[in-house]
Design an enzyme around this catalytic site. Structure first.
Site, PDB file in Angstrom:
ATOM      1  N   ARG A  75       0.867  -1.094   0.055  1.00 47.75           N
ATOM      2  CA  ARG A  75       0.078  -0.074   0.084  1.00 47.75           C
ATOM      3  C   ARG A  75       0.872   1.234   0.096  1.00 47.75           C
ATOM      4  O   ARG A  75       1.845   1.319   0.704  1.00 47.75           O
ATOM      5  CB  ARG A  75      -0.779  -0.127   1.220  1.00 47.75           C
ATOM      6  N   TYR A 218      -1.646  -3.429  -7.193  1.00 44.70           N
ATOM      7  CA  TYR A 218      -1.536  -4.374  -5.890  1.00 44.70           C
ATOM      8  C   TYR A 218      -2.541  -4.291  -4.673  1.00 44.70           C
ATOM      9  O   TYR A 218      -2.644  -3.035  -4.219  1.00 44.70           O
ATOM     10  CB  TYR A 218       0.184  -3.946  -5.396  1.00 44.70           C
ATOM     11  N   GLY A 220      -4.581  -3.559  -1.335  1.00 46.79           N
ATOM     12  CA  GLY A 220      -5.378  -2.459  -1.235  1.00 46.79           C
ATOM     13  C   GLY A 220      -5.506  -1.212  -1.985  1.00 46.79           C
ATOM     14  O   GLY A 220      -6.166  -0.819  -1.947  1.00 46.79           O
ATOM     15  N   LYS A 227      -9.908  -1.996   1.295  1.00 44.94           N
ATOM     16  CA  LYS A 227      -9.321  -0.701   2.257  1.00 44.94           C
ATOM     17  C   LYS A 227     -10.272   0.247   1.832  1.00 44.94           C
ATOM     18  O   LYS A 227     -10.665   1.136   2.804  1.00 44.94           O
ATOM     19  CB  LYS A 227      -7.963  -0.469   2.456  1.00 44.94           C
ATOM     20  N   HIS A 247     -10.822  -2.436  11.050  1.00 41.46           N
ATOM     21  CA  HIS A 247      -9.864  -3.085  10.636  1.00 41.46           C
ATOM     22  C   HIS A 247      -9.613  -4.150  11.636  1.00 41.46           C
ATOM     23  O   HIS A 247      -8.850  -4.509  12.423  1.00 41.46           O
ATOM     24  CB  HIS A 247      -8.450  -2.338  10.528  1.00 41.46           C
ATOM     25  N   SER A 269      -1.800  -3.843  10.149  1.00 37.85           N
ATOM     26  CA  SER A 269      -1.386  -4.621   8.768  1.00 37.85           C
ATOM     27  C   SER A 269      -0.143  -5.710   9.228  1.00 37.85           C
ATOM     28  O   SER A 269       0.845  -5.027  10.170  1.00 37.85           O
ATOM     29  CB  SER A 269      -1.037  -3.889   7.792  1.00 37.85           C
ATOM     30  N   CYS A 271       0.193  -7.848  11.557  1.00 33.42           N
ATOM     31  CA  CYS A 271       0.500  -8.149  12.932  1.00 33.42           C
ATOM     32  C   CYS A 271      -0.379  -9.280  13.735  1.00 33.42           C
ATOM     33  O   CYS A 271      -0.726  -9.356  14.962  1.00 33.42           O
ATOM     34  CB  CYS A 271       0.195  -6.921  13.806  1.00 33.42           C
ATOM     35  N   GLY A 272      -0.831 -10.242  12.704  1.00 35.23           N
ATOM     36  CA  GLY A 272      -1.398 -11.569  13.414  1.00 35.23           C
ATOM     37  C   GLY A 272      -2.920 -11.437  13.080  1.00 35.23           C
ATOM     38  O   GLY A 272      -3.519 -12.433  13.874  1.00 35.23           O
ATOM     39  N   ASN A 275      -3.677 -14.878  11.406  1.00 30.64           N
ATOM     40  CA  ASN A 275      -3.498 -16.061  12.407  1.00 30.64           C
ATOM     41  C   ASN A 275      -4.206 -16.154  13.632  1.00 30.64           C
ATOM     42  O   ASN A 275      -4.495 -17.391  13.701  1.00 30.64           O
ATOM     43  CB  ASN A 275      -1.864 -15.752  12.953  1.00 30.64           C
ATOM     44  N   ASP A 294      -9.938  -9.655   8.162  1.00 29.09           N
ATOM     45  CA  ASP A 294      -9.279  -8.132   8.127  1.00 29.09           C
ATOM     46  C   ASP A 294     -10.244  -7.058   8.344  1.00 29.09           C
ATOM     47  O   ASP A 294      -9.835  -6.123   8.701  1.00 29.09           O
ATOM     48  CB  ASP A 294      -8.807  -8.281   6.855  1.00 29.09           C
ATOM     49  N   ARG A 386       1.632 -12.080  -0.731  1.00 29.37           N
ATOM     50  CA  ARG A 386       0.197 -12.487  -0.539  1.00 29.37           C
ATOM     51  C   ARG A 386      -0.502 -13.663  -1.133  1.00 29.37           C
ATOM     52  O   ARG A 386      -0.084 -14.041  -2.086  1.00 29.37           O
ATOM     53  CB  ARG A 386      -0.785 -11.282  -0.468  1.00 29.37           C
ATOM     54  N   PHE A 510       0.744 -17.719  18.246  1.00 28.66           N
ATOM     55  CA  PHE A 510       0.087 -18.735  17.451  1.00 28.66           C
ATOM     56  C   PHE A 510      -1.027 -19.639  18.275  1.00 28.66           C
ATOM     57  O   PHE A 510      -1.705 -18.845  18.748  1.00 28.66           O
ATOM     58  CB  PHE A 510       1.044 -19.297  16.607  1.00 28.66           C
ATOM     59  N   GLU A 512      -0.723 -20.957  20.950  1.00 30.39           N
ATOM     60  CA  GLU A 512      -0.695 -20.707  22.298  1.00 30.39           C
ATOM     61  C   GLU A 512      -1.637 -19.584  22.764  1.00 30.39           C
ATOM     62  O   GLU A 512      -1.976 -19.089  23.869  1.00 30.39           O
ATOM     63  CB  GLU A 512       0.682 -20.463  22.674  1.00 30.39           C
ATOM     64  N   ASN A 513      -1.814 -18.828  21.671  1.00 30.30           N
ATOM     65  CA  ASN A 513      -2.712 -17.607  21.936  1.00 30.30           C
ATOM     66  C   ASN A 513      -4.111 -18.122  22.628  1.00 30.30           C
ATOM     67  O   ASN A 513      -4.794 -17.249  22.834  1.00 30.30           O
ATOM     68  CB  ASN A 513      -2.946 -16.570  20.839  1.00 30.30           C
TER      69      ASN A 513
HETATM   70  P1  GTP Z   1      -3.202  -7.710   7.122  1.00 30.94           P
HETATM   71  O1  GTP Z   1      -3.624  -8.610   6.279  1.00 30.94           O
HETATM   72  O2  GTP Z   1      -1.941  -7.019   6.594  1.00 30.94           O
HETATM   73  O3  GTP Z   1      -3.908  -6.866   7.747  1.00 30.94           O
HETATM   74  O4  GTP Z   1      -2.343  -8.352   8.425  1.00 30.94           O
HETATM   75  P2  GTP Z   1      -2.667  -9.636   9.570  1.00 30.94           P
HETATM   76  O5  GTP Z   1      -2.805  -8.701  10.791  1.00 30.94           O
HETATM   77  O6  GTP Z   1      -3.686 -10.583   9.115  1.00 30.94           O
HETATM   78  O7  GTP Z   1      -1.343 -10.292   9.646  1.00 30.94           O
HETATM   79  P3  GTP Z   1      -1.154 -12.025   9.694  1.00 30.94           P
HETATM   80  O8  GTP Z   1      -1.822 -12.725  10.446  1.00 30.94           O
HETATM   81  O9  GTP Z   1      -0.955 -12.169   8.166  1.00 30.94           O
HETATM   82  O10 GTP Z   1       0.448 -11.997  10.262  1.00 30.94           O
HETATM   83  C1  GTP Z   1       1.686 -11.646   9.591  1.00 30.94           C
HETATM   84  C2  GTP Z   1       2.847 -11.957  10.509  1.00 30.94           C
HETATM   85  O11 GTP Z   1       2.522 -11.795  12.030  1.00 30.94           O
HETATM   86  C3  GTP Z   1       3.614 -13.172  10.308  1.00 30.94           C
HETATM   87  O12 GTP Z   1       4.848 -12.967  10.279  1.00 30.94           O
HETATM   88  C4  GTP Z   1       3.444 -14.063  11.586  1.00 30.94           C
HETATM   89  O13 GTP Z   1       4.354 -14.985  11.527  1.00 30.94           O
HETATM   90  C5  GTP Z   1       3.271 -13.080  12.465  1.00 30.94           C
HETATM   91  N1  GTP Z   1       2.648 -13.394  13.708  1.00 30.94           N
HETATM   92  C6  GTP Z   1       1.079 -13.725  13.904  1.00 30.94           C
HETATM   93  N2  GTP Z   1       0.766 -14.242  15.015  1.00 30.94           N
HETATM   94  C7  GTP Z   1       1.957 -14.055  15.883  1.00 30.94           C
HETATM   95  C8  GTP Z   1       2.092 -14.510  17.024  1.00 30.94           C
HETATM   96  O14 GTP Z   1       1.264 -15.103  17.847  1.00 30.94           O
HETATM   97  N3  GTP Z   1       3.443 -14.618  17.689  1.00 30.94           N
HETATM   98  C9  GTP Z   1       4.356 -14.027  16.798  1.00 30.94           C
HETATM   99  N4  GTP Z   1       5.814 -13.935  17.468  1.00 30.94           N
HETATM  100  N5  GTP Z   1       4.194 -13.703  15.453  1.00 30.94           N
HETATM  101  C10 GTP Z   1       3.015 -13.688  14.944  1.00 30.94           C
HETATM  102  C1  SPV Z   2      -3.283  -4.516   5.249  1.00 31.70           C
HETATM  103  O1  SPV Z   2      -2.161  -3.850   4.758  1.00 31.70           O
HETATM  104  O2  SPV Z   2      -3.999  -4.299   6.212  1.00 31.70           O
HETATM  105  C2  SPV Z   2      -3.931  -5.473   3.915  1.00 31.70           C
HETATM  106  C3  SPV Z   2      -3.246  -5.722   2.990  1.00 31.70           C
HETATM  107  O3  SPV Z   2      -4.816  -6.159   4.537  1.00 31.70           O
HETATM  108  S1  SPV Z   2      -3.752  -4.604   1.674  1.00 31.70           S
HETATM  109  O4  SPV Z   2      -5.113  -5.122   1.160  1.00 31.70           O
HETATM  110  O5  SPV Z   2      -2.924  -4.402   0.445  1.00 31.70           O
HETATM  111  O6  SPV Z   2      -4.314  -3.289   2.200  1.00 31.70           O
HETATM  112 MN    MN Z   3      -5.398  -5.458   6.747  1.00 33.22          MN
END
Ligand code: GTP
Ligand code: SPV
Ligand code: MN
Length: 610
Positions: A75, A218, A220, A227, A247, A269, A271-272, A275, A294, A386, A510, A512-513
């Site tokens: 973005r 690309y 968003g 977005k 978000h 973005s 930050c998990g 996951n 998201d 992605r 992961f 364990e959360n």
């Molecule tokens: P956007 O799609 O950009 O909005 O991101 P998102 O918040 O969905 O991020 P995503 O879950 O894809 O997390 C991306 C990164 O966070 C990866 O590098 C993961 O390995 C890391 N991550 C996710 N959960 C954890 C966790 O519980 N612990 C740690 N250390 N890293 C984590």
């Molecule tokens: C973000 O950056 O928060 C995403 C990826 O979810 S994008 O769709 O490119 O904004």
């Molecule tokens: Mn996002």
């Protein structure tokens, strides 16, 4: 340009499509129906053009790899504009443009921008078509990659167009990659695998609910339902109509006692969110199902509860860091029918990225199409590589995913990537303190946007790049939601990313959360212990279920610690940052800042400190 044989008679739609075609001058206009045949035709065409590489059908059936231009990988916040009539309505954290001036500028760049290309008309619904929380849009684009991605990410095609009857509001979104194949003098040029333009605009007119995006193909920047519509435009709709466009992921948790909870969580973005949305609990008896990863649209329901839908139909998830140990659910979801962008290609025609397996293959083709070995010294996949995949393919998808009326939210989580200060989990005392928690999120920057990775920045509600209006008004809107709901969700802050002095993560994260999710659900039931700290209610050391977990007691103590000296610094940082909002910053949040400082540093000697 004639539009005979068009699948709608709605003059509002036809007039806008005609005017856009007149401006951008494509060779032809194609109305998309969202069918499999259309998808197959477009992907075949992109394979011929070199935009898509078909993956080995035995290893990754129905899947493709796209490699973007190296200048078009994330973005572009610096080229994202909010064109409200008054500058103050965009606020100090958005790039404001005067609407008429921006319109003129856009008319200039879009003029002839689709020459030699096809303009696709892509009708879509955010949320189930016709649902009470859903909204309609139409994107025109000269990118077939965007068309096939929109088919996965939204309810795209004929049913959405049929719902846009005369008088029905829809958000018009104009997108061009900005690389015409014929110039004004009529000279032709060859196409490239990933057309784009160094000049980029991601422009929003919040008052008229319009979107224009130029120069990027690309994520968003280009999939305008995500977005641009579902956050920047929808946040303005939500302010005006009394709801929330956020978000946030949404998940459904079932306890061993079969009690069901719905959680929404805002993390910046990469930050998990994906996951956590696909969490596989490591503790017995707990079950987590996915509703969204998201974006959440949340409205007061007829019962006065906060009802949430995921307006998207697919996941555009970060590939690096997704592996069998971190997110097995996603790995299963990605077995087939996926479009991967900017990951590496294996020699047998499959994909790879950092974190997929512990060891890298001996040889790969990297995201730029170059030969790669583990000794190359550069990542094989771009850090913001992605996958685009249908939510229906997610093994943990909840049956409520498609429910038009959404689910009732019990708890809202705010989090960020913080190596220090922020405890593993804390509960707000009430809605007001919860809004303060959302407003005070900071996070280390990731590769999801341009900028320096790792740098700490304020990212309130994980919405800094996505709020379509003044962030101070947005805070006030969040505060006001308590008057619209009869049952308010509980609010928590979480942080999986705290590190020890040696730099390692203190919390395994992961799966364990689920232990933190358990504590949150037990708090909702009123059955978990907590102690007061200046930043909220934190688990007592025995409060978090660590049975079978290898976290030393000292680490757990550090994860739950609130260091007054470090937090006083944080309060100072926040105060300086909030100052930019001037008188628009809600007094109630200023009160929380003062109270936090007082609790961290109570005046000594007096009984006031008691
Ligand atoms: P956007 O799609 O950009 O909005 O991101 P998102 O918040 O969905 O991020 P995503 O879950 O894809 O997390 C991306 C990164 O966070 C990866 O590098 C993961 O390995 C890391 N991550 C996710 N959960 C954890 C966790 O519980 N612990 C740690 N250390 N890293 C984590
Ligand atoms: C973000 O950056 O928060 C995403 C990826 O979810 S994008 O769709 O490119 O904004
Ligand atoms: Mn996002």
């Amino acid at each position: 340009m004639g539009l005979s044989g068009t699948p709608t008679t709605n003059e509002a739609v036809l007039g806008w499509v005609r005017a856009t075609a007149r401006l951008t001058q494509p060779d032809e206009v194609v109305w998309c129906d969202g069918s499999q045949a259309e998808f197959d035709r477009l992907t075949a065409q992109m394979v011929t053009a070199g935009t898509l590489v078909p993956l080995n059908p035995d290893l990754r059936p129905g899947s493709f790899l796209a490699r973007s231009a190296p200048s078009d990988v994330a973005r572009v916040e610096s080229r994202t504009f909010i064109a409200s009539h008054r500058r103050e309505d965009a606020g100090p954290t958005n790039n404001w443009r005067e609407p008429e001036a921006l319109r003129e500028e856009l008319a200039g760049v879009f003029s002839g921008s689709m020459r030699g290309r096809t303009m696709y008309v892509v009708p879509f619904s955010m949320g189930p078509v016709g649902g009470p929380i859903s909204q309609l849009g139409i994107q025109v684009t000269d990118s077939p990659y965007v068309v096939v991605s929109m088919r996965t990410m939204t309810r795209m095609g004929s049913p959405a167009l049929a719902a846009i009857t005369p008088g029905t509001p829809f958000v018009p979104a104009v997108h061009s990659v900005g690389m015409p194949l014929v110039d004004a003098a009529g000279r032709h040029r060859d196409d490239v695998a990933w057309p784009c333009n160094d000049l980029k605009y991601v422009a929003h007119f919040p008052e008229t609910r319009e979107i224009f995006s130029f120069g990027s193909g690309y994520g968003g920047n280009a999939l305008l339902g995500k977005k641009c519509f579902a956050l920047r435009i929808a946040s303005v709709m939500a302010r005006d109509e009394g709801w929330l466009a956020e978000h946030m992921l949404v998940l459904k948790v079932t306890s061993p006692q079969q009690r069901v909870f719905h959680l929404a969580a805002a993390f910046p973005s990469a930050c998990g969110k994906t996951n956590l949305a696909m969490l596989r609990p490591t503790i017995p008896g707990w079950r987590v199902e996915t509703i969204g990863d998201d974006i959440a649209w949340m409205r007061p329901g007829p019962d006065g509860e906060l009802r949430a839908i995921n307006p998207e139909a697919g996941f555009f998830g970060v590939a690096p860091g997704t592996g069998w140990s971190s997110n097995p659910t996603a790995m299963e979801m990605l077995r087939e029918n996926v479009i991967f962008t900017n990951v590496a290609l294996t020699d047998d025609g499959d994909v790879w990225w950092e974190g997929m397996t512990e060891e890298a293959p001996d040889h790969l083709t990297d995201w730029r199409g170059r030969s790669w070995t583990p000794g190359s010294g550069t990542p094989a996949a771009h850090p913001n590589a992605r996958f685009t995949v249908s939510a229906a393919q997610c093994p943990s998808i909840a049956e409520e995913f498609d429910a038009p009326e959404g689910v009732a939210i019990d708890a809202i989580l705010f989090g960020g990537r913080r190596r220090s200060n922020v405890p593993l989990v804390a509960q707000a005392g009430d809605w007001s303190q919860g809004v303060f928690m959302g407003a005070t999120i900071s996070s280390e920057r990731t590769a999801a946007a341009e900028g320096t990775v790792g740098e700490l920045r304020h990212d309130p509600f994980a919405m800094l790049p996505f709020a379509g209006y003044n962030m101070a008004d947005y805070f006030a809107h969040w505060l006001s939601m308590r008057d619209r709901l009869t049952r308010l969700p509980e609010v928590f802050s979480v942080n999986w990313f705290r590190r020890g002095d040696d730099g390692r993560f203190l919390w395994p994260g992961f799966g364990e959360n689920s232990r933190v999710v358990e504590w949150i659900c037990r708090r909702l039931e009123g059955s978990a212990d907590a102690r007061h700290t200046p930043v909220g209610l934190v688990p007592t050391p025995s409060g978090v279920n660590v049975a079978g977990l290898d976290v030393p007691a000292a680490d757990l103590a550090e994860l739950l610690a609130v260091d007054p000296t470090a937090w006083l610094d944080e309060v100072g940082r926040l105060e300086r940052w909030f100052a930019q909002f001037g008188h628009r910053f809600p007094a109630e949040l200023r009160g929380h800042l003062d109270l936090l400082r007082y609790r961290l540093d109570p005046p000594t000697g007096g009984d006031l400190a008691a």
